[in-house]
Scaffold this motif. Structure first.
Motif, PDB file in Angstrom:
ATOM      1  N   ASP A 175      52.778  18.915   0.683  1.00 57.80           N
ATOM      2  CA  ASP A 175      53.775  19.299  -0.320  1.00 57.80           C
ATOM      3  C   ASP A 175      53.297  19.151  -1.765  1.00 57.80           C
ATOM      4  N   ARG A 176      53.214  20.286  -2.482  1.00 56.86           N
ATOM      5  CA  ARG A 176      52.767  20.228  -3.880  1.00 56.86           C
ATOM      6  C   ARG A 176      53.819  19.587  -4.799  1.00 56.86           C
ATOM      7  N   ASN A 177      55.107  19.738  -4.452  1.00 59.07           N
ATOM      8  CA  ASN A 177      56.154  19.179  -5.326  1.00 59.07           C
ATOM      9  C   ASN A 177      56.180  17.653  -5.259  1.00 59.07           C
ATOM     10  N   THR A 194      40.264  23.104   4.585  1.00 56.23           N
ATOM     11  CA  THR A 194      40.432  22.690   3.180  1.00 56.23           C
ATOM     12  C   THR A 194      40.257  21.177   3.061  1.00 56.23           C
ATOM     13  N   ARG A 215      53.093  16.321  -7.044  1.00 56.61           N
ATOM     14  CA  ARG A 215      53.201  16.284  -8.515  1.00 56.61           C
ATOM     15  C   ARG A 215      54.084  15.135  -8.963  1.00 56.61           C
ATOM     16  N   TYR A 274      45.722  19.175  -5.556  1.00 56.09           N
ATOM     17  CA  TYR A 274      46.966  19.680  -4.952  1.00 56.09           C
ATOM     18  C   TYR A 274      46.701  20.679  -3.843  1.00 56.09           C
ATOM     19  N   ASN A 275      47.664  20.715  -2.934  1.00 57.64           N
ATOM     20  CA  ASN A 275      47.661  21.692  -1.844  1.00 57.64           C
ATOM     21  C   ASN A 275      48.914  22.532  -2.074  1.00 57.64           C
ATOM     22  N   GLU A 276      48.858  23.802  -1.716  1.00 54.48           N
ATOM     23  CA  GLU A 276      49.979  24.677  -2.087  1.00 54.48           C
ATOM     24  C   GLU A 276      51.106  24.770  -1.056  1.00 54.48           C
ATOM     25  N   GLY A 277      51.446  23.679  -0.387  1.00 51.14           N
ATOM     26  CA  GLY A 277      52.584  23.695   0.553  1.00 51.14           C
ATOM     27  C   GLY A 277      53.881  23.343  -0.153  1.00 51.14           C
ATOM     28  N   PHE A 278      54.987  23.686   0.453  1.00 53.28           N
ATOM     29  CA  PHE A 278      56.305  23.377  -0.137  1.00 53.28           C
ATOM     30  C   PHE A 278      57.376  23.462   0.944  1.00 53.28           C
ATOM     31  N   GLU A 330      62.599  24.169  -2.388  1.00 54.66           N
ATOM     32  CA  GLU A 330      61.996  25.119  -3.344  1.00 54.66           C
ATOM     33  C   GLU A 330      63.051  26.126  -3.819  1.00 54.66           C
ATOM     34  N   ARG A 388      61.504  21.516  -7.023  1.00 54.04           N
ATOM     35  CA  ARG A 388      60.594  22.000  -8.065  1.00 54.04           C
ATOM     36  C   ARG A 388      60.536  21.021  -9.244  1.00 54.04           C
TER      37      ARG A 388
END
Ligand code: 13P
Ligand code: SF4
Length: 301
Positions: free
Chosen positions: A146-148, A93, A151, A164-168, A173, A199
């Motif tokens: 980390d998406r949070n 990615t 953001r 964004y990447n969808e890690g958390f 979370e 979040r």
């Protein structure tokens, strides 16, 4: 002899220093020489003189200490203590994003594997991410994992375009706004303090957002006497020690990082005694991963 006395004795005789993150059990923080957030601990790691570093935290922290202090023997109480979020991105990615955007910086949260770090332009921690992203010349930012946090940083640096990447972080979370608001209803005077790994809806409702050290500093300086804390419950050791007159509440489902809690006093004593559980990273990987870490330390100054 008490286990803590034995640890102190061995620390001296082995020329060792103990570093600990705020999320490890309180009794482990109590015997540490340096306790802090990821930024502070990496800054300190670069300057240590002792022969041995015992790092009480998770893998990416022990590895970062090794990269920044390669001539030291870095030990961890439990080599299985890993951060699940550290694995939530991949090189394919990253390459796809580099092929798609010309003017792109890959910004890698320090909570990541060495493998991921080597493909990044710069590392950041929650304490310095805004400052570093602002300082980058590129317009596009691919922020991993980390998406949070991504953001949150994007909101502070509107001049950049984030991908964004969808890690958390599974621990942050899990902190639900409903539970935070339940606490607020019970304690209407309490201020809400949150880590940026939470979040979006929790961050939006918070009075203060910051790294673990920043949360501690804010709580100490604030004139308020009550706080609802939205981060891992290990910070309560230091919050209470520094502010015995203040009260700290956590959401009903108290956030606990099981990996951080693998760092027990018994395991710490064991590694000091036998010098096992050494952190080893292949040299090529170490060379690749240290570059974005050093760039972080330079830009964060
Ligand atoms: P900081 O202590 O750098 O805020 O990081 C939080 C965290 O999740 C570490 O694992
Ligand atoms: Fe990873 Fe979350 Fe645990 Fe921190 S609290 S080490 S980000 S799982």
């Amino acid at each position: 002899m008490e286990i803590t006395d034995r640890i102190k004795q061995l620390k001296k005789s082995k020329d060792a220093v103990i570093m600990a993150h705020y999320y490890v059990p309180g009794e482990v923080q109590a015997v540490a020489d340096y306790i802090g957030d990821s930024y502070y601990l990496s800054k300190v790691a670069e300057t240590l003189r002792e022969r041995v570093i015992v790092f009480c935290g998770v893998s990416f922290m022990g590895e970062s200490a090794k990269f920044l202090s390669p001539d030291k023997k870095v030990l961890m109480p439990d080599l299985c203590a890993d951060c699940p979020m550290a694995h939530m991105a991949d090189k394919e990615t990253i390459q796809k994003m580099r092929d798609t955007y010309d003017d792109l910086a890959v910004v890698c949260y320090i909570n990541s594997t060495a493998e991921l770090k080597q493909y990044a332009d710069v590392c950041v921690t929650s304490a310095n991410a805004v400052k570093i992203v602002k300082a980058l010349p590129q317009k596009y930012i691919f922020f991993i994992p980390d998406r949070n946090l991504a953001r949150y940083v994007a909101g502070q640096v509107p001049e950049k375009t984030f991908v964004y990447n969808e890690g958390f972080c599974p621990v942050h979370e899990e902190i639900r706004l409903e539970e935070v608001l339940e606490e607020k209803e019970r304690h209407p005077e309490a201020l809400i303090l949150a880590h940026p790994e939470c979040r979006k809806e929790v961050l939006e409702r918070s009075d203060f957002v910051g790294s673990t050290s920043e949360i501690l500093r804010y709580a100490s300086k604030s004139g308020s006497r009550e706080f609802i804390v939205c981060t891992e419950e290990g910070v309560s050791y230091r919050l209470l020690r520094d502010n015995p007159e203040k009260t700290f509440y956590f959401p009903k489902t108290a956030p606990v990082c099981a990996d951080m809690k693998l760092n027990t006093l018994e395991k710490l004593l064991h590694v000091l005694e036998y010098e096992d559980n050494e952190v080893h990273v292949p040299e090529a990987l170490q060379r690749g991963a240290v570059k974005p870490l050093k760039k972080m330390l330079e830009l964060a100054k």
